[in-house]
Scaffold this active site. Structure first.
Site, PDB file in Angstrom:
ATOM      1  N   SER A   1       2.733   9.172  -0.724  1.00  4.37           N
ATOM      2  CA  SER A   1       2.074   8.177  -0.119  1.00  4.37           C
ATOM      3  C   SER A   1       1.187   7.748  -0.995  1.00  4.37           C
ATOM      4  O   SER A   1       0.263   6.683  -0.674  1.00  4.37           O
ATOM      5  CB  SER A   1       1.191   8.495   1.084  1.00  4.37           C
ATOM      6  OG  SER A   1       0.337   9.644   0.909  1.00  4.37           O
TER       7      SER A   1
ATOM      8  N   SER B   1       3.346  -0.045   5.577  1.00  6.40           N
ATOM      9  CA  SER B   1       2.287  -0.405   4.887  1.00  6.40           C
ATOM     10  C   SER B   1       2.056  -1.720   4.307  1.00  6.40           C
ATOM     11  O   SER B   1       2.996  -2.432   3.974  1.00  6.40           O
ATOM     12  CB  SER B   1       2.459   0.547   3.724  1.00  6.40           C
ATOM     13  OG  SER B   1       1.416   0.277   2.709  1.00  6.40           O
TER      14      SER B   1
ATOM     15  N   GLU C   1       1.062  -2.559   1.490  1.00  7.95           N
ATOM     16  CA  GLU C   1       1.253  -2.613   0.101  1.00  7.95           C
ATOM     17  C   GLU C   1       3.107  -3.080   0.005  1.00  7.95           C
ATOM     18  O   GLU C   1       3.417  -3.834  -1.085  1.00  7.95           O
ATOM     19  CB  GLU C   1       1.722  -1.117  -0.404  1.00  7.95           C
ATOM     20  CG  GLU C   1       0.254  -0.444  -0.688  1.00  7.95           C
ATOM     21  CD  GLU C   1      -0.412  -0.999  -2.017  1.00  7.95           C
ATOM     22  OE1 GLU C   1       0.398  -1.527  -2.823  1.00  7.95           O
ATOM     23  OE2 GLU C   1      -1.555  -1.015  -2.051  1.00  7.95           O
TER      24      GLU C   1
ATOM     25  N   TYR D   1       6.300   2.643  -4.584  1.00 10.11           N
ATOM     26  CA  TYR D   1       5.895   3.053  -3.337  1.00 10.11           C
ATOM     27  C   TYR D   1       5.962   1.735  -2.417  1.00 10.11           C
ATOM     28  O   TYR D   1       6.557   2.026  -1.192  1.00 10.11           O
ATOM     29  CB  TYR D   1       4.490   3.387  -3.181  1.00 10.11           C
ATOM     30  CG  TYR D   1       3.712   3.439  -1.906  1.00 10.11           C
ATOM     31  CD1 TYR D   1       4.049   4.616  -1.109  1.00 10.11           C
ATOM     32  CD2 TYR D   1       2.923   2.495  -1.100  1.00 10.11           C
ATOM     33  CE1 TYR D   1       3.564   4.993   0.093  1.00 10.11           C
ATOM     34  CE2 TYR D   1       2.401   2.767   0.002  1.00 10.11           C
ATOM     35  CZ  TYR D   1       2.780   3.760   0.655  1.00 10.11           C
ATOM     36  OH  TYR D   1       2.380   3.869   2.062  1.00 10.11           O
TER      37      TYR D   1
END
Length: 328
Positions: A82, A123, A125, A147
């Protein structure tokens, strides 16, 4: 009594979620990998109330065995590689755990009992180089790290299993959420720990990367409540979970150092080593859908969150100072 299986139970979110589910009367199982180091610090206070089962998101059979052993009604998949910075150095591992690990768990559920309700930790992201401000559930993804790319895969494979097999499988697109249990490698905790250490005379300088990056930071304890709410609905839907406010790393630093009476400019050094190859500059979410359909609201504000984290780090580090003074 409902039963839940949490992957990543030893992490920040897993520990808060386990507490919440225990309060609601659940029987709670946690999936844990065999490791040469014991990392149960965050769940130590509830370890006698939860049950740990061995398993690994890179091993399909272990997930099937874990599901058989615990008989879960709900599975919360919080485990991942993560840390964004690490994903640049370990992109293949990040893909294997953070992306394919989701498929392995979904497939284990499909084979064992497709009626299990599944939560995937997506997420912010995934939005990366943002295509719209603020970001909502249908904002296009443009990930800017291995990620982020892995999380996009995990998100879409969850949608795919929901639509292909009629499974109750949802993703929470959670924006940054922090707490005193956040890992020291994350910028918020790096800042609060650094401010506390400098205040206590344990160090003098704090090296950071991009101070202008902006994030939508909330409190992890609030965000796990949203995860639970998502699995209690009549229909499976994905939700953005965020505060709707954005703050820069510089603001975070000013607040943390100001809380302990220090001028951050005397101690913070901007360091090229901590700059990302591709930066995500502005993330801010709109959680209107979650407010309307789940009745969810964040309760802890940014200032309260940062001061909570600084105070917790001061409390944790003071015994080190006393020990050093006693030894000296």
């Amino acid at each position: 009594m409902k039963t839940a299986l949490i992957t990543g139970i030893t992490g920040q979110d897993g520990s808060y979620l386990a507490e919440l589910l225990l309060e609601k009367g659940y029987r709670v199982f946690g999936l844990v990998r065999r490791s040469s180091t014991v990392t149960f610090e965050r769940i130590q206070h509830i370890q006698d109330r939860i049950e740990l089962v061995p398993g690994d998101l890179t091993d399909q059979n272990s997930l099937l065995y874990a599901l058989q052993e615990c008989g879960a009604d709900e599975v919360y998949n919080l485990a991942a590689q993560s840390f964004v910075q690490t994903s640049w150095n370990q992109p293949t591992l990040t893909g294997d755990v953070t992306a394919l690990g989701v498929t392995r768990m979904l497939e284990a559920i499909r084979v064992h009992n497709p009626k299990i309700r599944f939560y995937q930790a997506s997420s912010s992201e995934m939005f990366g180089k943002v295509q719209a401000v603020p970001q909502v559930e249908d904002t296009p993804f443009y990930p800017r790290s291995p990620y982020g790319v892995a999380k996009v895969y995990g998100h879409w494979i969850t949608v795919n299993y929901r639509e292909s097999y009629g499974m109750y499988a949802v993703s929470g697109i959670l924006f940054n959420h922090e707490s005193p249990r956040r890992g020291l490698e994350f910028v918020t905790r790096k800042v609060t720990d650094g401010a506390a250490r400098i205040k206590l005379g344990l160090k003098d300088k704090l090296h950071l990367g991009n101070l202008d990056a902006q994030r939508d930071w909330g409190y992890a304890g609030d965000y796990v409540r949203a995860m639970w709410l998502m699995l209690q609905q009549d229909e499976p839907r994905d939700y953005v979970i965020s505060t709707g406010e954005t703050h820069s790393v510089r603001e975070l630093v000013e607040l943390a150092f100001g809380h302990v009476g220090l001028d951050w400019r005397e101690h913070v050094v901007q360091d090229e080593r901590f700059m990302r190859p591709a930066e995500v500059d502005l993330l801010v979410g709109d959680a209107a859908k979650a407010r309307e359909e789940l009745g969810w609201e964040p309760e802890v504000g940014f200032d309260e969150l940062v001061t909570m984290m600084v105070d917790a780090d001061l409390d944790r580090l003071r015994p080190l100072v006393r020990g050093a003074q006693a030894a000296g």
